[in-house]
Design an enzyme around this catalytic site. Structure first.
Site, mmCIF file in Angstrom:
data_model
loop_
_atom_site.group_PDB
_atom_site.id
_atom_site.type_symbol
_atom_site.label_atom_id
_atom_site.label_comp_id
_atom_site.label_asym_id
_atom_site.label_seq_id
_atom_site.Cartn_x
_atom_site.Cartn_y
_atom_site.Cartn_z
ATOM 1 N N ASP A 17 -4.459 1.601 11.080
ATOM 2 C CA ASP A 17 -5.865 1.379 11.428
ATOM 3 C C ASP A 17 -5.916 0.914 12.889
ATOM 4 O O ASP A 17 -5.935 1.725 13.806
ATOM 5 C CB ASP A 17 -6.410 0.348 10.433
ATOM 6 C CG ASP A 17 -7.889 0.080 10.576
ATOM 7 O OD1 ASP A 17 -8.620 0.971 11.008
ATOM 8 O OD2 ASP A 17 -8.323 -1.038 10.244
ATOM 9 N N ARG A 20 -5.467 0.575 -6.519
ATOM 10 C CA ARG A 20 -4.197 1.169 -6.069
ATOM 11 C C ARG A 20 -3.709 2.267 -7.011
ATOM 12 O O ARG A 20 -2.985 3.168 -6.616
ATOM 13 C CB ARG A 20 -3.100 0.102 -5.985
ATOM 14 C CG ARG A 20 -3.328 -0.982 -4.933
ATOM 15 C CD ARG A 20 -2.042 -1.788 -4.739
ATOM 16 N NE ARG A 20 -2.248 -3.013 -3.998
ATOM 17 C CZ ARG A 20 -2.299 -3.117 -2.665
ATOM 18 N NH1 ARG A 20 -2.160 -2.050 -1.921
ATOM 19 N NH2 ARG A 20 -2.478 -4.283 -2.087
ATOM 20 N N GLY A 74 0.771 -1.245 0.000
ATOM 21 C CA GLY A 74 0.000 0.000 0.000
ATOM 22 C C GLY A 74 0.795 1.283 0.000
ATOM 23 O O GLY A 74 0.329 2.304 -0.498
HETATM 24 P P1 IMP Z 1 -3.653 -2.290 10.996
HETATM 25 O O1 IMP Z 1 -2.652 -3.380 11.248
HETATM 26 O O2 IMP Z 1 -5.015 -2.642 11.535
HETATM 27 O O3 IMP Z 1 -3.194 -0.932 11.469
HETATM 28 O O4 IMP Z 1 -3.879 -2.236 9.427
HETATM 29 C C1 IMP Z 1 -2.937 -1.672 8.594
HETATM 30 C C2 IMP Z 1 -3.081 -2.189 7.185
HETATM 31 O O5 IMP Z 1 -4.435 -2.496 6.865
HETATM 32 C C3 IMP Z 1 -2.664 -1.133 6.189
HETATM 33 O O6 IMP Z 1 -1.301 -1.229 5.881
HETATM 34 C C4 IMP Z 1 -3.544 -1.431 4.999
HETATM 35 O O7 IMP Z 1 -2.926 -2.389 4.172
HETATM 36 C C5 IMP Z 1 -4.790 -2.039 5.572
HETATM 37 N N1 IMP Z 1 -5.894 -1.050 5.696
HETATM 38 C C6 IMP Z 1 -6.385 -0.511 6.835
HETATM 39 N N2 IMP Z 1 -7.398 0.336 6.592
HETATM 40 C C7 IMP Z 1 -7.548 0.349 5.243
HETATM 41 C C8 IMP Z 1 -8.440 1.071 4.347
HETATM 42 O O8 IMP Z 1 -9.287 1.881 4.751
HETATM 43 N N3 IMP Z 1 -8.257 0.825 3.024
HETATM 44 C C9 IMP Z 1 -7.330 -0.060 2.537
HETATM 45 N N4 IMP Z 1 -6.489 -0.733 3.327
HETATM 46 C C10 IMP Z 1 -6.597 -0.539 4.669
#
Ligand code: IMP
Length: 179
Positions: free
Chosen positions: A106, A169, A48
């Site tokens: 997130d 993307r 991403g």
């Molecule tokens: P975390 O480990 O819950 O913080 O998630 C992080 C990863 O989840 C990011 O690097 C993204 O790949 C994916 N992610 C989280 N939220 C989104 C979103 O709203 N759109 C797309 N990918 C997301």
């Protein structure tokens, strides 16, 4: 308002390309100031962050280096709770000032695990920049980015490197899922 259909879901434009450029310039300026006299190692978290990394790195005026890792914790529009390291780190971080470059934080699960890993590997310092941050979703406070492009509500976004099941993307603006 401009909208796109990705895999059958409708997304509305949220942050146009020109505003993204301003956000990225601001972050680069802060990093350039804070790391003056140092040679940081940027770690781009694939997939991403590739677009943010590219735009950010062009604006870094330091003698910086770059390397890549690939992780995955999402399926569709929800986190799986597990983090897989699909492409591991191939550069030593020992005694380096590391700046992790993420597309979005997130829950913070992905970065929580990775920050611990880099500290165990002997990094001198570890900071995090994320293009986007969802503060209301955060479950791991140590994954709060020091350099945030933009804080957003807990909504699913795509474009500018972020995907919905690997699609979207390539969009140069950021879009939000229509509720
Ligand atoms: P975390 O480990 O819950 O913080 O998630 C992080 C990863 O989840 C990011 O690097 C993204 O790949 C994916 N992610 C989280 N939220 C989104 C979103 O709203 N759109 C797309 N990918 C997301």
């Amino acid at each position: 308002m401009q909208s796109v259909n990705v895999n059958g879901l409708i997304f509305d434009e949220y942050l146009p390309e020109q505003e993204i450029a301003t956000v990225v310039s601001d972050v680069a300026g802060r990093i350039n100031a804070d790391y003056a006299g140092r040679e940081p190692l940027f770690i781009c978290v694939l997939n991403g962050a590739f677009m943010y990394m590219s735009d950010l790195f062009k604006r870094i005026t330091l003698p910086a280096e770059i390397t890549f890792v690939r992780m995955k914790s999402y399926e569709g529009t929800a986190t799986t709770g597990n983090v897989n390291m699909l492409v591991p780190l191939q550069t030593s971080v020992k005694d380096r000032d590391v700046i992790i470059v993420e597309d979005i934080v997130d829950t913070g699960l992905t970065m929580h695990g990775f920050i611990q890993h880099l500290k165990r590997e002997g990094a001198r310092s570890v900071e995090l920049t994320s293009f986007l941050f969802k503060p209301d979703s955060l479950q791991f406070p140590d994954a709060t980015p020091k350099y945030i492009g933009k804080s957003i509500p807990t909504k699913f976004v795509l474009g500018y490197g972020l995907d919905y099941d690997e699609k979207g993307r390539n969009l140069s603006s950021l879009y939000v899922l229509r509720q």
